[in-house]
Design an enzyme around this catalytic site. Structure first.
Site, PDB file in Angstrom:
ATOM      1  CD  GLU A  47      69.568  64.265  92.351  1.00 46.59           C
ATOM      2  OE1 GLU A  47      69.130  63.166  92.828  1.00 46.59           O
ATOM      3  OE2 GLU A  47      69.068  65.128  92.685  1.00 46.59           O
ATOM      4  CB  CYS A 239      65.707  66.541  95.301  1.00 45.44           C
ATOM      5  SG  CYS A 239      64.941  65.422  96.000  1.00 45.44           S
ATOM      6  CD  GLU A 374      61.519  61.705  95.600  1.00 44.86           C
ATOM      7  OE1 GLU A 374      61.553  62.488  96.524  1.00 44.86           O
ATOM      8  OE2 GLU A 374      61.891  60.361  95.527  1.00 44.86           O
TER       9      GLU A 374
END
Ligand code: AHR
Length: 654
Positions: A47, A239, A374
């Protein structure tokens, strides 16, 4: 007399127990070859967090090279007569560029300098490719710039001139060679002709990138990733897939095509933690999906891209109005389908053609896709099902990964797992960033998982000690926990530690697997645990027992065994989290007659103080150490030191 006898008997009994404790007899049943270990079992999670991409793995050394940050000149100092312009630039999606003109006085200068990402790391005797898109003014007289590398004391230590000859936008390049090492250099550009001159997409790359590619990756970091021998490469997060709002989600389509024309995106890790605020953190998408697929291929890892499911990050967005209505998911679903076409489609398809134009006509053979990161609550399955229907209809061979949310247990987790079963996803992504003790307590977590449902992808995990360091305690507890992943390889098909990379001067989250500055990197003890598992994954599980039970913490020991039928090895992994030395004998039972064990056994030991760590200045405090021990027939007797992770590799012939 009676009393003396009792005391003596008690002493003998205690002595007996002590002796028993001193020799722990483990049994590995070689006859009962169990579940296949999936090639994807040990992988990487990537990420763009902690300056992991821009300023990290992506080897570009210029910050804000296209003048598209919201503060258009962030990262740049300008001097003299410099104008920021947005009309008539060469790149539609990155419209800004600078015009340099005569300063107005022969003793004054016009130009600009770039600060890099917390400085520019320059190696001694290395070469750097400076490139720029430029054009002269309409009168077409050639213009000149001088490019300099400046050290931290403001001394130039390399300088070259470059002539811009055309009135049309063209790309110009020059190679800089550095006589010095400088971890925090600056790049300075002087206009040394009369001007005017337009410059756009000002770029500086080391020529020595991973695989020598021009829009390439930082070689030492890519090498460190490859040396983990990953079977899986998940990207681009995390995220950032979700975005703080949907406009700023990671949009893979913006990350492909010519790098110069990929638009800038916000990076949510700029502000997610106010106490680790980085106003200059953006995503250029310079290392986009094409480069990430390529990296997966280079490493021999299965690519696992994850796409947005139509939900903005649920931590920051409460309520349906923040998300894409279920009935309006068309574009998002099409993005997922087009991604599969980009990776696998033939070159006559729209997206397969783009892949070919970018340099990879062969498909990337993508087999997995993650939908959502998530997520939680009914809003997730309501959207996921639409993706599943569309993907199954067009690409039934692609395996779909759903989410069980950010927690490893509790209400949301308990809700989502049955939902994932109902929707028949192939794998469920579980995340756990938990204290070391949690990892020990959960070593048997998967022993009782449903064998008939979706498989498990332990997609983000890391042991978080109280001080949040990559200390040996965190690594050792992960190693102990991972024996449970291995023992349950029939259920657990993928596992990726997270996060992967962190710049020491610009991190938001820790612990992380690899830390780096502008010139160096350090492999954490956690890295070595992953590497030992990655290189000794085996092909099939073997039952390993103590007193007929799996070893999941008794006597502070955690162990698992595998056989590698290709390399012809039996591999035992054993963590001792106790403060005691453990004398252990491992008996191999059920050997076929023709199976001959080699008496010389390789042992690999990783040990350290609980709070010890590797640092950039002392990178080798905790490293694996190999030695050998001789087997006695089919029994291996070893002393396992306190707080240690041990591997035993037994070669055989058959
Ligand atoms: O790994 C850091 C973050 O942790 C990821 O972006 C997210 O998925 C999780 O909350």
């Amino acid at each position: 007399m009676k009393k003396t006898f009792l005391i003596l008997a008690s002493i003998c009994l205690l002595g007996g127990m002590f002796a028993q404790q001193q020799n722990i007899g483990l049994v590995v049943n070689v006859k009962k070859q169990g579940a296949a270990i999936q090639p994807t079992m040990y992988g990487l999670f990537f990420e763009d967090i902690n300056f992991g991409a821009d300023g990290g793995l992506y080897a570009e050394l210029m910050k804000n090279r296209s003048f598209e940050f919201p503060q258009k000149l962030m990262g740049w100092n300008i001097f003299g007569n410099v104008e920021l312009r947005s009309e008539g630039g060469p790149f539609e999606r990155n419209p800004h560029y600078v015009r340099l003109r005569y300063s107005g006085h022969p003793h004054k200068h016009t130009g600009l300098e770039n600060e890099g990402f917390r400085g520019i790391g320059i190696k001694k005797d290395a070469t750097y490719r400076f490139s720029v898109w430029g054009r002269t003014s309409s009168n077409n007289s050639p213009q000149k710039i001088r490019i300099e590398l400046i050290d931290a004391e403001n001394n130039p230590f390399e300088s070259k001139e470059l002539e811009i000859t055309s009135g049309e936008w063209e790309k110009y390049e020059i190679i800089l060679t550095s006589p010095n090492e400088e971890p925090k250099a600056t790049l300075r550009i002087f206009l040394i002709s009369a001007g005017p001159l337009d410059l756009e997409h000002i770029s500086l790359f080391p020529t020595d990138t991973w695989k020598g590619r021009e829009n390439g990756l930082r070689k030492d970091l890519a090498e460190a990733l490859s040396e983990l021998n990953p079977g899986l490469f998940r990207f681009p997060g995390g995220c950032i897939i979700e975005g703080t709002d949907l406009e700023t989600r990671y949009d893979w389509k913006k990350s492909v095509g010519p790098a110069e024309n990929r638009p800038l995106n916000e990076n949510r890790w700029q502000y997610t933690f106010a106490h680790r605020f980085y106003p200059d953190y953006f995503q250029t998408y310079g290392m986009g999906f094409y480069e990430l697929f390529l990296l997966a291929e280079d490493m021999g890892a299965e690519p696992l891209p994850v796409v947005n499911v139509g939900l903005a990050c649920q931590y920051q967005n409460n309520g349906e109005h923040c998300h894409v209505p279920v009935g309006e998911l068309g574009d998002y679903i099409q993005d997922a389908l087009d991604l599969i076409e980009f990776a696998n489609g033939n070159t006559s398809t729209e997206w397969g053609k783009l892949r070919a134009e970018m340099g990879h006509p062969e498909p990337f053979n993508m087999k997995f896709i993650g939908i959502g990161n998530e997520q939680w609550g009914p809003e997730y399955p309501a959207r996921l099902v639409k993706f599943i229907q569309a993907i199954r209809a067009q690409y039934p061979e692609i395996k779909i990964i759903g989410s069980s949310g950010p927690q490893a247990e509790g209400k949301d987790f308990e809700y989502l797992w049955p939902e994932m079963k109902r929707l028949k996803v192939d794998l469920v992504d579980e995340h756990y960033y938990r204290p070391p003790q949690w990892f020990l307590d959960n070593a048997a977590r998967y022993d009782s998982y449903d064998r008939k449902g979706p498989k498990v992808f332990a997609g983000e995990y890391a042991s978080h000690p109280r001080n949040r360091k990559n200390n040996f305690e965190s690594a050792l507890t992960e190693a102990a926990f991972m024996t449970g992943l291995e023992r349950n390889a029939d259920v657990v098909h993928m596992a990726t530690y997270a996060p992967l990379l962190a710049h020491v001067d610009a991190w938001q989250w820790r612990p992380d697997l690899i830390w780096f500055d502008n010139l160096r990197l350090v492999r954490t003890p956690n890295y070595y645990v992953q590497q030992l598992y990655g290189h000794h994954a085996g092909t099939n599980v073997l039952p390993l027992t103590w007193n007929k039970m799996p070893l999941t913490g008794q006597q502070g020991l955690y162990a698992s065994a595998v056989i590698d039928t290709n390399k012809k090895e039996i591999i035992i992994k054993l963590s001792n989290v106790s403060e005691e030395n453990r004398n252990i004998s491992i008996s191999l039972e059920g050997l076929k007659k023709k199976m001959q064990l080699q008496p010389e056994v390789e042992t690999i030991l990783l040990k350290g103080g609980q709070d010890e760590e590797n640092t950039l200045d002392n990178p080798d405090t905790i490293v694996p150490v190999s030695s050998s021990v001789t087997m006695n027939g089919t029994t291996l007797s070893v002393d396992v030191v306190p707080y240690s992770f041990n591997l035993f590799v037994i070669d055989y012939t058959d």
